[in-house]
Enzyme design. Structure first.
Site, PDB file in Angstrom:
ATOM      1  N   ASP A  73       0.870  -1.181   0.000  1.00  0.00           N
ATOM      2  CA  ASP A  73       0.000   0.000   0.000  1.00  0.00           C
ATOM      3  C   ASP A  73       0.906   1.231   0.000  1.00  0.00           C
ATOM      4  O   ASP A  73       1.954   1.243   0.661  1.00  0.00           O
ATOM      5  CB  ASP A  73      -0.925   0.025   1.215  1.00  0.00           C
ATOM      6  CG  ASP A  73      -1.898   1.192   1.148  1.00  0.00           C
ATOM      7  OD1 ASP A  73      -2.936   1.059   0.478  1.00  0.00           O
ATOM      8  OD2 ASP A  73      -1.608   2.245   1.749  1.00  0.00           O
ATOM      9  N   GLU A  86       1.031   5.641   0.240  1.00  0.00           N
ATOM     10  CA  GLU A  86       0.406   6.939   0.466  1.00  0.00           C
ATOM     11  C   GLU A  86       1.122   7.930  -0.445  1.00  0.00           C
ATOM     12  O   GLU A  86       2.349   7.832  -0.642  1.00  0.00           O
ATOM     13  CB  GLU A  86       0.504   7.364   1.923  1.00  0.00           C
ATOM     14  CG  GLU A  86      -0.228   6.450   2.891  1.00  0.00           C
ATOM     15  CD  GLU A  86      -1.698   6.274   2.571  1.00  0.00           C
ATOM     16  OE1 GLU A  86      -2.241   5.182   2.840  1.00  0.00           O
ATOM     17  OE2 GLU A  86      -2.305   7.221   2.019  1.00  0.00           O
ATOM     18  N   HIS A  99      -5.454   4.898   6.338  1.00  0.00           N
ATOM     19  CA  HIS A  99      -4.685   5.697   5.369  1.00  0.00           C
ATOM     20  C   HIS A  99      -3.225   5.854   5.791  1.00  0.00           C
ATOM     21  O   HIS A  99      -2.573   6.808   5.362  1.00  0.00           O
ATOM     22  CB  HIS A  99      -5.329   7.063   5.128  1.00  0.00           C
ATOM     23  CG  HIS A  99      -6.617   6.985   4.373  1.00  0.00           C
ATOM     24  ND1 HIS A  99      -6.704   6.506   3.081  1.00  0.00           N
ATOM     25  CD2 HIS A  99      -7.877   7.308   4.742  1.00  0.00           C
ATOM     26  CE1 HIS A  99      -7.957   6.548   2.689  1.00  0.00           C
ATOM     27  NE2 HIS A  99      -8.691   7.021   3.673  1.00  0.00           N
ATOM     28  N   ASP A 141      -2.787  -0.167   6.311  1.00  0.00           N
ATOM     29  CA  ASP A 141      -3.663  -0.549   5.203  1.00  0.00           C
ATOM     30  C   ASP A 141      -3.186  -1.847   4.555  1.00  0.00           C
ATOM     31  O   ASP A 141      -3.997  -2.674   4.139  1.00  0.00           O
ATOM     32  CB  ASP A 141      -3.725   0.571   4.168  1.00  0.00           C
ATOM     33  CG  ASP A 141      -4.555   1.752   4.647  1.00  0.00           C
ATOM     34  OD1 ASP A 141      -4.794   2.671   3.844  1.00  0.00           O
ATOM     35  OD2 ASP A 141      -4.968   1.741   5.821  1.00  0.00           O
TER      36      ASP A 141
END
Length: 612
Positions: free
Chosen positions: A70, A72, A211, A216
């Site tokens: 994941d 960001e 998030h 995540d």
């Protein structure tokens, strides 16, 4: 950054259930072969049973190494935004083999809306390593494992862009998207959507997605295990079967391909209907026949479409002169029939407006329709919740009264709590005259129909201050209000001029040659046609204007059509190459309007505002 820590498999979990399926299937797998070299001369061929190997069956899922990743980022586009955090978990056979986590210095400021969403600030990444060092470390951690991500297109696009920017060879790994698997395996009865947060609840994830990249990724691991347990119960035991699971086409669906046989290969609208003639689904395409045929192939992976095709007994085509006409007809048919398998545009009646009431001390009110009472309206908003967010943003900047009773200019009442807090001028007590209050109303009107900087600029500064103070929940609330207001104002300022223009005739080159011609009256598509290649288009323009639908104006600023129809017309008119043939009225938008604030607030796509 990286930890390799073997953990015990979760007994009775997703992989435990899958191993039972594998052990019960593999011993029974046999292959019958005939080997001529082993036959006796003149003897009949005898079949020989030979135990099948694991290679014949594919790679067992309990032997596959998955790296669940994941990211960001600073925004939603891999071409202009940058990675701010990596999170990854390596698993095999239900056992966690290692974890990878690192912040990344993106070398650009993180927008306040992103900081509010993720909690990652500029100060946190200032001393973090850059992508040139983090990406190779991640690729080394991943090795030749299968990459897994929730909405993999997003994460993989950023990884590929980072590899290209740093001249790092992209290894081209096998990629598995848990969103696609979830669409095939998780029903609407279990979860309202296929966002990570919803699926984490379905599969009882031990980590709540928030998030942050590693959290995540850990939640996605639990979702992956839950999905694999489900397909294991359906006989899917190998990586190859898992990768193609959503591409399976049931025989019953394939047999219905005959429904597309007599359809035209032309642009237009198609309606799937059941045996009673009820409209099940409405769609549009530049080639009706080709599009309808795709519903009976592996390219159609939506679960609800499989259900719809199973029920459908006929397909009705409507050929249209232009692609815009097809899109508009689709909207109107969906609004009319409310097909159960269409998700959008089924309830245009839910759209609402914000209105300044007509009284000595006006207030903002949410109404369902424009009444033509010579006051200020803003909208339409897609839902009451969006209108409430936008109205709250205006109230945050302009201290208009929020009480619902009609106030008298001569009889006064006691002050409310907001007045005591200094968030209202208290016209109810006589502390604020009609003229003083009117100055506030005029400021609000200017922000709603013209330049909204008076309202938006201080709220943006307030949001940035809250994010800087690490009050992320308050910043996120204000961000959502700002986004709702900007979108509502932008829509209103774009639609209102079109809605009050008596007629617009426009043209653009057709891909088939000639010109596509449209006639729009008071925001409604009144007619559409196409002139042939090489022909003078003006006679077709005149015929279109003479034969187009007669449209009565709606009370301004409402259009004489569905708001979504008006939006589609505007997008068509704004496309490159469109030429205005004639305009009866004034079609303009404010130069300093709300649209100039849209780019900043759109740093995060709408789906990211709603959470994963």
């Amino acid at each position: 950054m990286t930890t390799d820590k073997p953990l015990s498999p979760r007994v009775g979990g997703a992989w435990g259930g899958l191993s039972v399926v594998i052990s019960s299937v593999f011993p029974m797998s046999t292959t019958t072969l005939t080997r001529p070299s082993q036959r006796a001369p003149g003897s009949a061929a005898l079949p020989r049973a030979i135990q099948g190997t694991l290679d014949d069956l594919g790679t067992p899922l309990n032997e596959v190494t998955f790296v669940v990743v994941d990211l960001e980022t600073t925004g939603g586009s891999a071409h202009g935004d940058h990675i701010t955090e990596f999170g990854a978990v390596k698993v095999r056979g239900g056992e966690v083999l290692g974890e990878f986590q690192s912040l990344v210095n993106p070398r650009v400021p993180i927008p306040p809306v992103i900081s509010a969403l993720t909690g990652i600030t500029n100060a946190m990444v200032a001393s973090a390593p850059r992508i040139e060092s983090v990406l190779p470390s991640f690729l080394e951690f991943a090795g030749d494992a299968v990459l897994v991500a929730h909405n993999a297109r997003f994460d993989i696009s950023f990884l590929k862009a980072a590899a290209a920017a740093t001249s790092t060879p992209w290894p081209g790994p096998t990629v598995l998207d848990t969103v696609l698997l979830a669409r095939a395996l998780v029903t609407r009865d279990e979860a309202p959507n296929h966002k990570l947060s919803s699926l984490a609840r379905v599969f009882h994830s031990h980590v709540a997605p928030d998030h942050r990249a590693l959290h995540d990724a850990q939640a996605t691991v639990d979702v992956l295990h839950g999905l694999i347990a489900r397909v294991g119960g359906l006989g899917v035991t190998t990586l190859e079967e898992l990768a193609t699971y959503s591409a399976r086409v049931p025989p019953a669906r394939r047999r219905k391909r005959y429904l597309a046989d007599d359809l035209p290969s032309a642009p237009g609208v198609y309606q799937f209907k059941d045996g009673n003639g009820r409209v099940l689904y409405v769609g549009t395409s530049v080639d009706i026949r080709t599009r309808v045929r795709s519903y009976f192939t592996a390219s159609e992976q939506r679960r609800r479409m499989s259900e719809m095709v199973r029920i459908a007994e006929s397909v009705t085509p409507i050929v249209c002169a232009t692609a815009l006409e097809a899109q508009v007809r689709e909207l109107r048919l969906i609004a009319e029939h409310k097909p159960p398998y269409n998700r959008r545009s089924r309830h245009p009646e839910k759209a609402v407006w914000i209105k300044l009431t007509v009284e000595p001390f006006p207030r903002l009110s949410i109404v369902k329709q424009v009444r033509g009472d010579a006051t200020t309206y803003v909208g339409p908003f897609p839902s009451r919740a969006a209108a409430e967010d936008a109205m709250a943003a205006v109230h945050d900047a302009v201290p208009l009264r929020r009480c619902h009773q009609r106030l008298s200019v001569t009889r006064f009442t006691a002050a409310c709590a907001l007045a005591e807090m200094g968030r209202c001028g208290a016209p109810c007590t006589g502390a604020q005259t009609v003229d003083d209050y009117g100055a506030l109303v005029r400021s609000a009107q200017e922000a709603l129909v013209g330049d909204p900087s008076f309202v938006l600029s201080p709220l943006e500064r307030r949001m940035q201050q809250l994010a800087g103070d690490e009050r992320y929940e308050d910043a996120a609330t204000l961000r959502d209000r700002l986004a709702a207001l900007v979108r509502g104002l932008t829509r209103s300022q774009r639609l209102a001029p079109l809605a009050t223009t008596a007629e617009i005739v426009a043209a653009r080159r057709s891909p088939l040659g000639g010109w596509e011609l449209i006639c729009v009256r008071f925001g409604r598509l009144a007619g559409s046609t196409r002139s042939p290649r090489g022909a003078d288009p003006m006679p077709y323009v005149e015929a279109l204007s003479a034969s187009a639908e007669v449209v009565a104006p709606a009370p301004a600023p409402a259009p004489a059509a569905l708001p979504e129809e008006c939006e589609k017309i505007l997008r068509w008119l704004e496309e490159p190459g469109v030429r205005l043939v004639s305009v009866d009225g004034v079609w303009s938008c404010p130069v300093g309007g709300a649209s100039r604030f849209g780019d900043h607030l759109a740093a995060v796509p709408p789906e990211r505002f709603e959470g994963s």
